[in-house]
Scaffold this active site. Structure first.
Site, mmCIF file in Angstrom:
data_model
loop_
_atom_site.group_PDB
_atom_site.id
_atom_site.type_symbol
_atom_site.label_atom_id
_atom_site.label_comp_id
_atom_site.label_asym_id
_atom_site.label_seq_id
_atom_site.Cartn_x
_atom_site.Cartn_y
_atom_site.Cartn_z
ATOM 1 N N MET A 125 0.801 -1.221 0.000
ATOM 2 C CA MET A 125 0.000 0.000 0.000
ATOM 3 C C MET A 125 0.839 1.279 0.000
ATOM 4 O O MET A 125 0.426 2.298 0.557
ATOM 5 C CB MET A 125 -0.963 -0.021 1.204
ATOM 6 C CG MET A 125 -1.903 -1.216 1.206
ATOM 7 S SD MET A 125 -2.910 -1.374 -0.292
ATOM 8 C CE MET A 125 -4.089 -0.065 -0.014
ATOM 9 N N ARG A 126 2.007 1.215 -0.604
ATOM 10 C CA ARG A 126 2.854 2.406 -0.715
ATOM 11 C C ARG A 126 3.146 2.672 -2.180
ATOM 12 O O ARG A 126 3.431 1.725 -2.931
ATOM 13 C CB ARG A 126 4.188 2.191 -0.001
ATOM 14 C CG ARG A 126 4.067 1.840 1.457
ATOM 15 C CD ARG A 126 3.718 3.048 2.282
ATOM 16 N NE ARG A 126 3.590 2.706 3.692
ATOM 17 C CZ ARG A 126 3.307 3.599 4.638
ATOM 18 N NH1 ARG A 126 3.096 4.865 4.315
ATOM 19 N NH2 ARG A 126 3.207 3.226 5.887
ATOM 20 N N HIS A 150 -4.429 -4.192 -8.599
ATOM 21 C CA HIS A 150 -5.253 -3.096 -8.083
ATOM 22 C C HIS A 150 -6.719 -3.529 -8.060
ATOM 23 O O HIS A 150 -7.216 -4.107 -9.032
ATOM 24 C CB HIS A 150 -5.080 -1.855 -8.974
ATOM 25 C CG HIS A 150 -5.863 -0.702 -8.454
ATOM 26 N ND1 HIS A 150 -5.489 -0.008 -7.324
ATOM 27 C CD2 HIS A 150 -7.040 -0.166 -8.857
ATOM 28 C CE1 HIS A 150 -6.395 0.918 -7.076
ATOM 29 N NE2 HIS A 150 -7.343 0.841 -7.990
ATOM 30 N N ASN A 184 1.850 -5.003 -10.249
ATOM 31 C CA ASN A 184 0.967 -4.641 -9.136
ATOM 32 C C ASN A 184 -0.434 -5.145 -9.427
ATOM 33 O O ASN A 184 -0.829 -5.251 -10.586
ATOM 34 C CB ASN A 184 0.930 -3.112 -8.989
ATOM 35 C CG ASN A 184 0.034 -2.667 -7.844
ATOM 36 O OD1 ASN A 184 0.092 -3.239 -6.751
ATOM 37 N ND2 ASN A 184 -0.785 -1.659 -8.077
HETATM 38 C C1 GAR Z 1 -6.086 -6.584 -2.481
HETATM 39 O O1 GAR Z 1 -7.460 -6.355 -2.662
HETATM 40 C C2 GAR Z 1 -5.283 -5.730 -3.455
HETATM 41 O O2 GAR Z 1 -5.888 -5.579 -4.712
HETATM 42 C C3 GAR Z 1 -5.253 -4.410 -2.722
HETATM 43 O O3 GAR Z 1 -5.045 -4.751 -1.373
HETATM 44 C C4 GAR Z 1 -5.613 -6.053 -1.126
HETATM 45 C C5 GAR Z 1 -4.541 -6.908 -0.510
HETATM 46 O O4 GAR Z 1 -5.005 -8.160 -0.134
HETATM 47 N N1 GAR Z 1 -4.198 -3.601 -3.222
HETATM 48 C C6 GAR Z 1 -4.286 -2.267 -3.347
HETATM 49 O O5 GAR Z 1 -5.269 -1.655 -3.017
HETATM 50 C C7 GAR Z 1 -3.040 -1.597 -3.910
HETATM 51 N N2 GAR Z 1 -3.289 -0.210 -4.125
HETATM 52 P P1 GAR Z 1 -3.960 -9.315 0.260
HETATM 53 O O6 GAR Z 1 -2.957 -8.675 1.234
HETATM 54 O O7 GAR Z 1 -4.803 -10.328 0.963
HETATM 55 O O8 GAR Z 1 -3.321 -9.803 -0.985
#
Ligand code: GAR
Length: 268
Positions: free
Chosen positions: A135-136, A159, A157
């Site tokens: 998330m960075r 998203h 990545n």
């Molecule tokens: C997922 O939904 C991913 O798409 C999102 O965080 C979650 C992580 O889940 N990523 C973002 O929002 C990136 N900007 P996880 O830790 O269980 O894989």
């Protein structure tokens, strides 16, 4: 690409996407292996699950680096090879009319953290770096030190929205609140902007009247696991290529963008 690819990973939370990729490596769907997993968040619950699979992990605590920087930006030790003007010229995380001091402080703090990430990653060679719920935002300082071969992108990545709609930190929430009737997730290569890099794959789900933010998140996350594994598989099989495309527009101008071309494997 012959043989198994080596994959590094960065996570911030539960790490379910990384687990899906690890499973796909273990069951042979992806010809690859995870060689490390790093996190910006010491409390990321995914770290424990990864350690239990005997994969090396590390943490670069972004929170405390940012706090430290706020206390005394002048005391922050910037990496020796950090060039603020170069990073400012390349970045497209911030619009041109953003507060310049805010932008500079952001890029400098991140360079301090990113130098520590690079140092922690140094012992490992890897072909691909996957951001799995990381998330960075990464800045050009870090990206340029990973993408060292011109034209060859190797940070991916995932998203939680159908980009280019709803970039940012809450893709599922934004999709739901907007009243979309279809939502989805996107895997893309990372460029200098926020969630703006060349798209590798997308998957969509329907949103019905009885959906809630929780049901949407659950539907989406399930799609993410197979989408991400499949995109990493395409990379491992050498089927992804980035190409610069130019299209004429009706107003006489042209539209240019780097896109991903997926080569179809030869028919057997
Ligand atoms: C997922 O939904 C991913 O798409 C999102 O965080 C979650 C992580 O889940 N990523 C973002 O929002 C990136 N900007 P996880 O830790 O269980 O894989």
């Amino acid at each position: 690409m012959g043989g198994k690819i080596r994959i590094g990973a960065l996570i911030s939370g539960g790490g379910s996407n990384l687990q899906a990729i690890m499973d796909a490596c273990e069951n042979g769907m992806i010809s690859g292996e995870i060689v490390f997993a790093g996190s910006d968040n010491p409390a990321a619950s995914g770290l424990e699950k990864i350690r239990s699979r005997r994969i090396p992990t590390f943490v670069v605590d972004y929170g405390s680096i940012i706090k430290q920087f706020k206390k005394g930006p002048d005391k922050a030790v910037l990496p020796e090879d950090f060039d603020l003007d170069d990073v400012l010229a390349k970045q497209s995380l911030f619009a041109t009319d953003s507060d310049p001091e805010k932008v500079r402080n952001f890029l400098m703090t991140r360079a301090v953290a990113e130098a520590k990430l690079l140092e922690a990653m140094e012992p490992y060679t890897f072909d691909l770096l996957v951001l799995a719920g990381f998330m960075r935002n990464l800045t050009p300082y870090f990206i340029d030190r990973i993408n060292t071969v011109p034209g060859s992108l190797r940070i991916m990545n995932i998203h939680p929205a159908l980009l280019p709609a709803f970039p940012g930190i809450d893709g599922y929430g934004d999709t739901f609140r907007y009243g979309c009737k279809v939502g989805g997730c996107t895997v893309h290569f990372v460029d200098y902007g926020e969630d703006s890099g060349p798209i590798i794959g997308q998957a969509a789900y329907e949103i019905t009247a009885d959906d809630t933010i929780e049901t949407i998140r659950a539907k989406g996350l399930k799609l993410e696991w197979s989408l991400y594994s499949n995109c990493v598989r395409l990379f491992a099989e050498g089927l992804l290529q980035t190409v610069r495309m130019t299209h004429p527009l009706k107003n006489g101008r042209t539209y240019e963008r780097t896109v991903v071309k997926i080569t179809l494997p030869p028919k057997k």
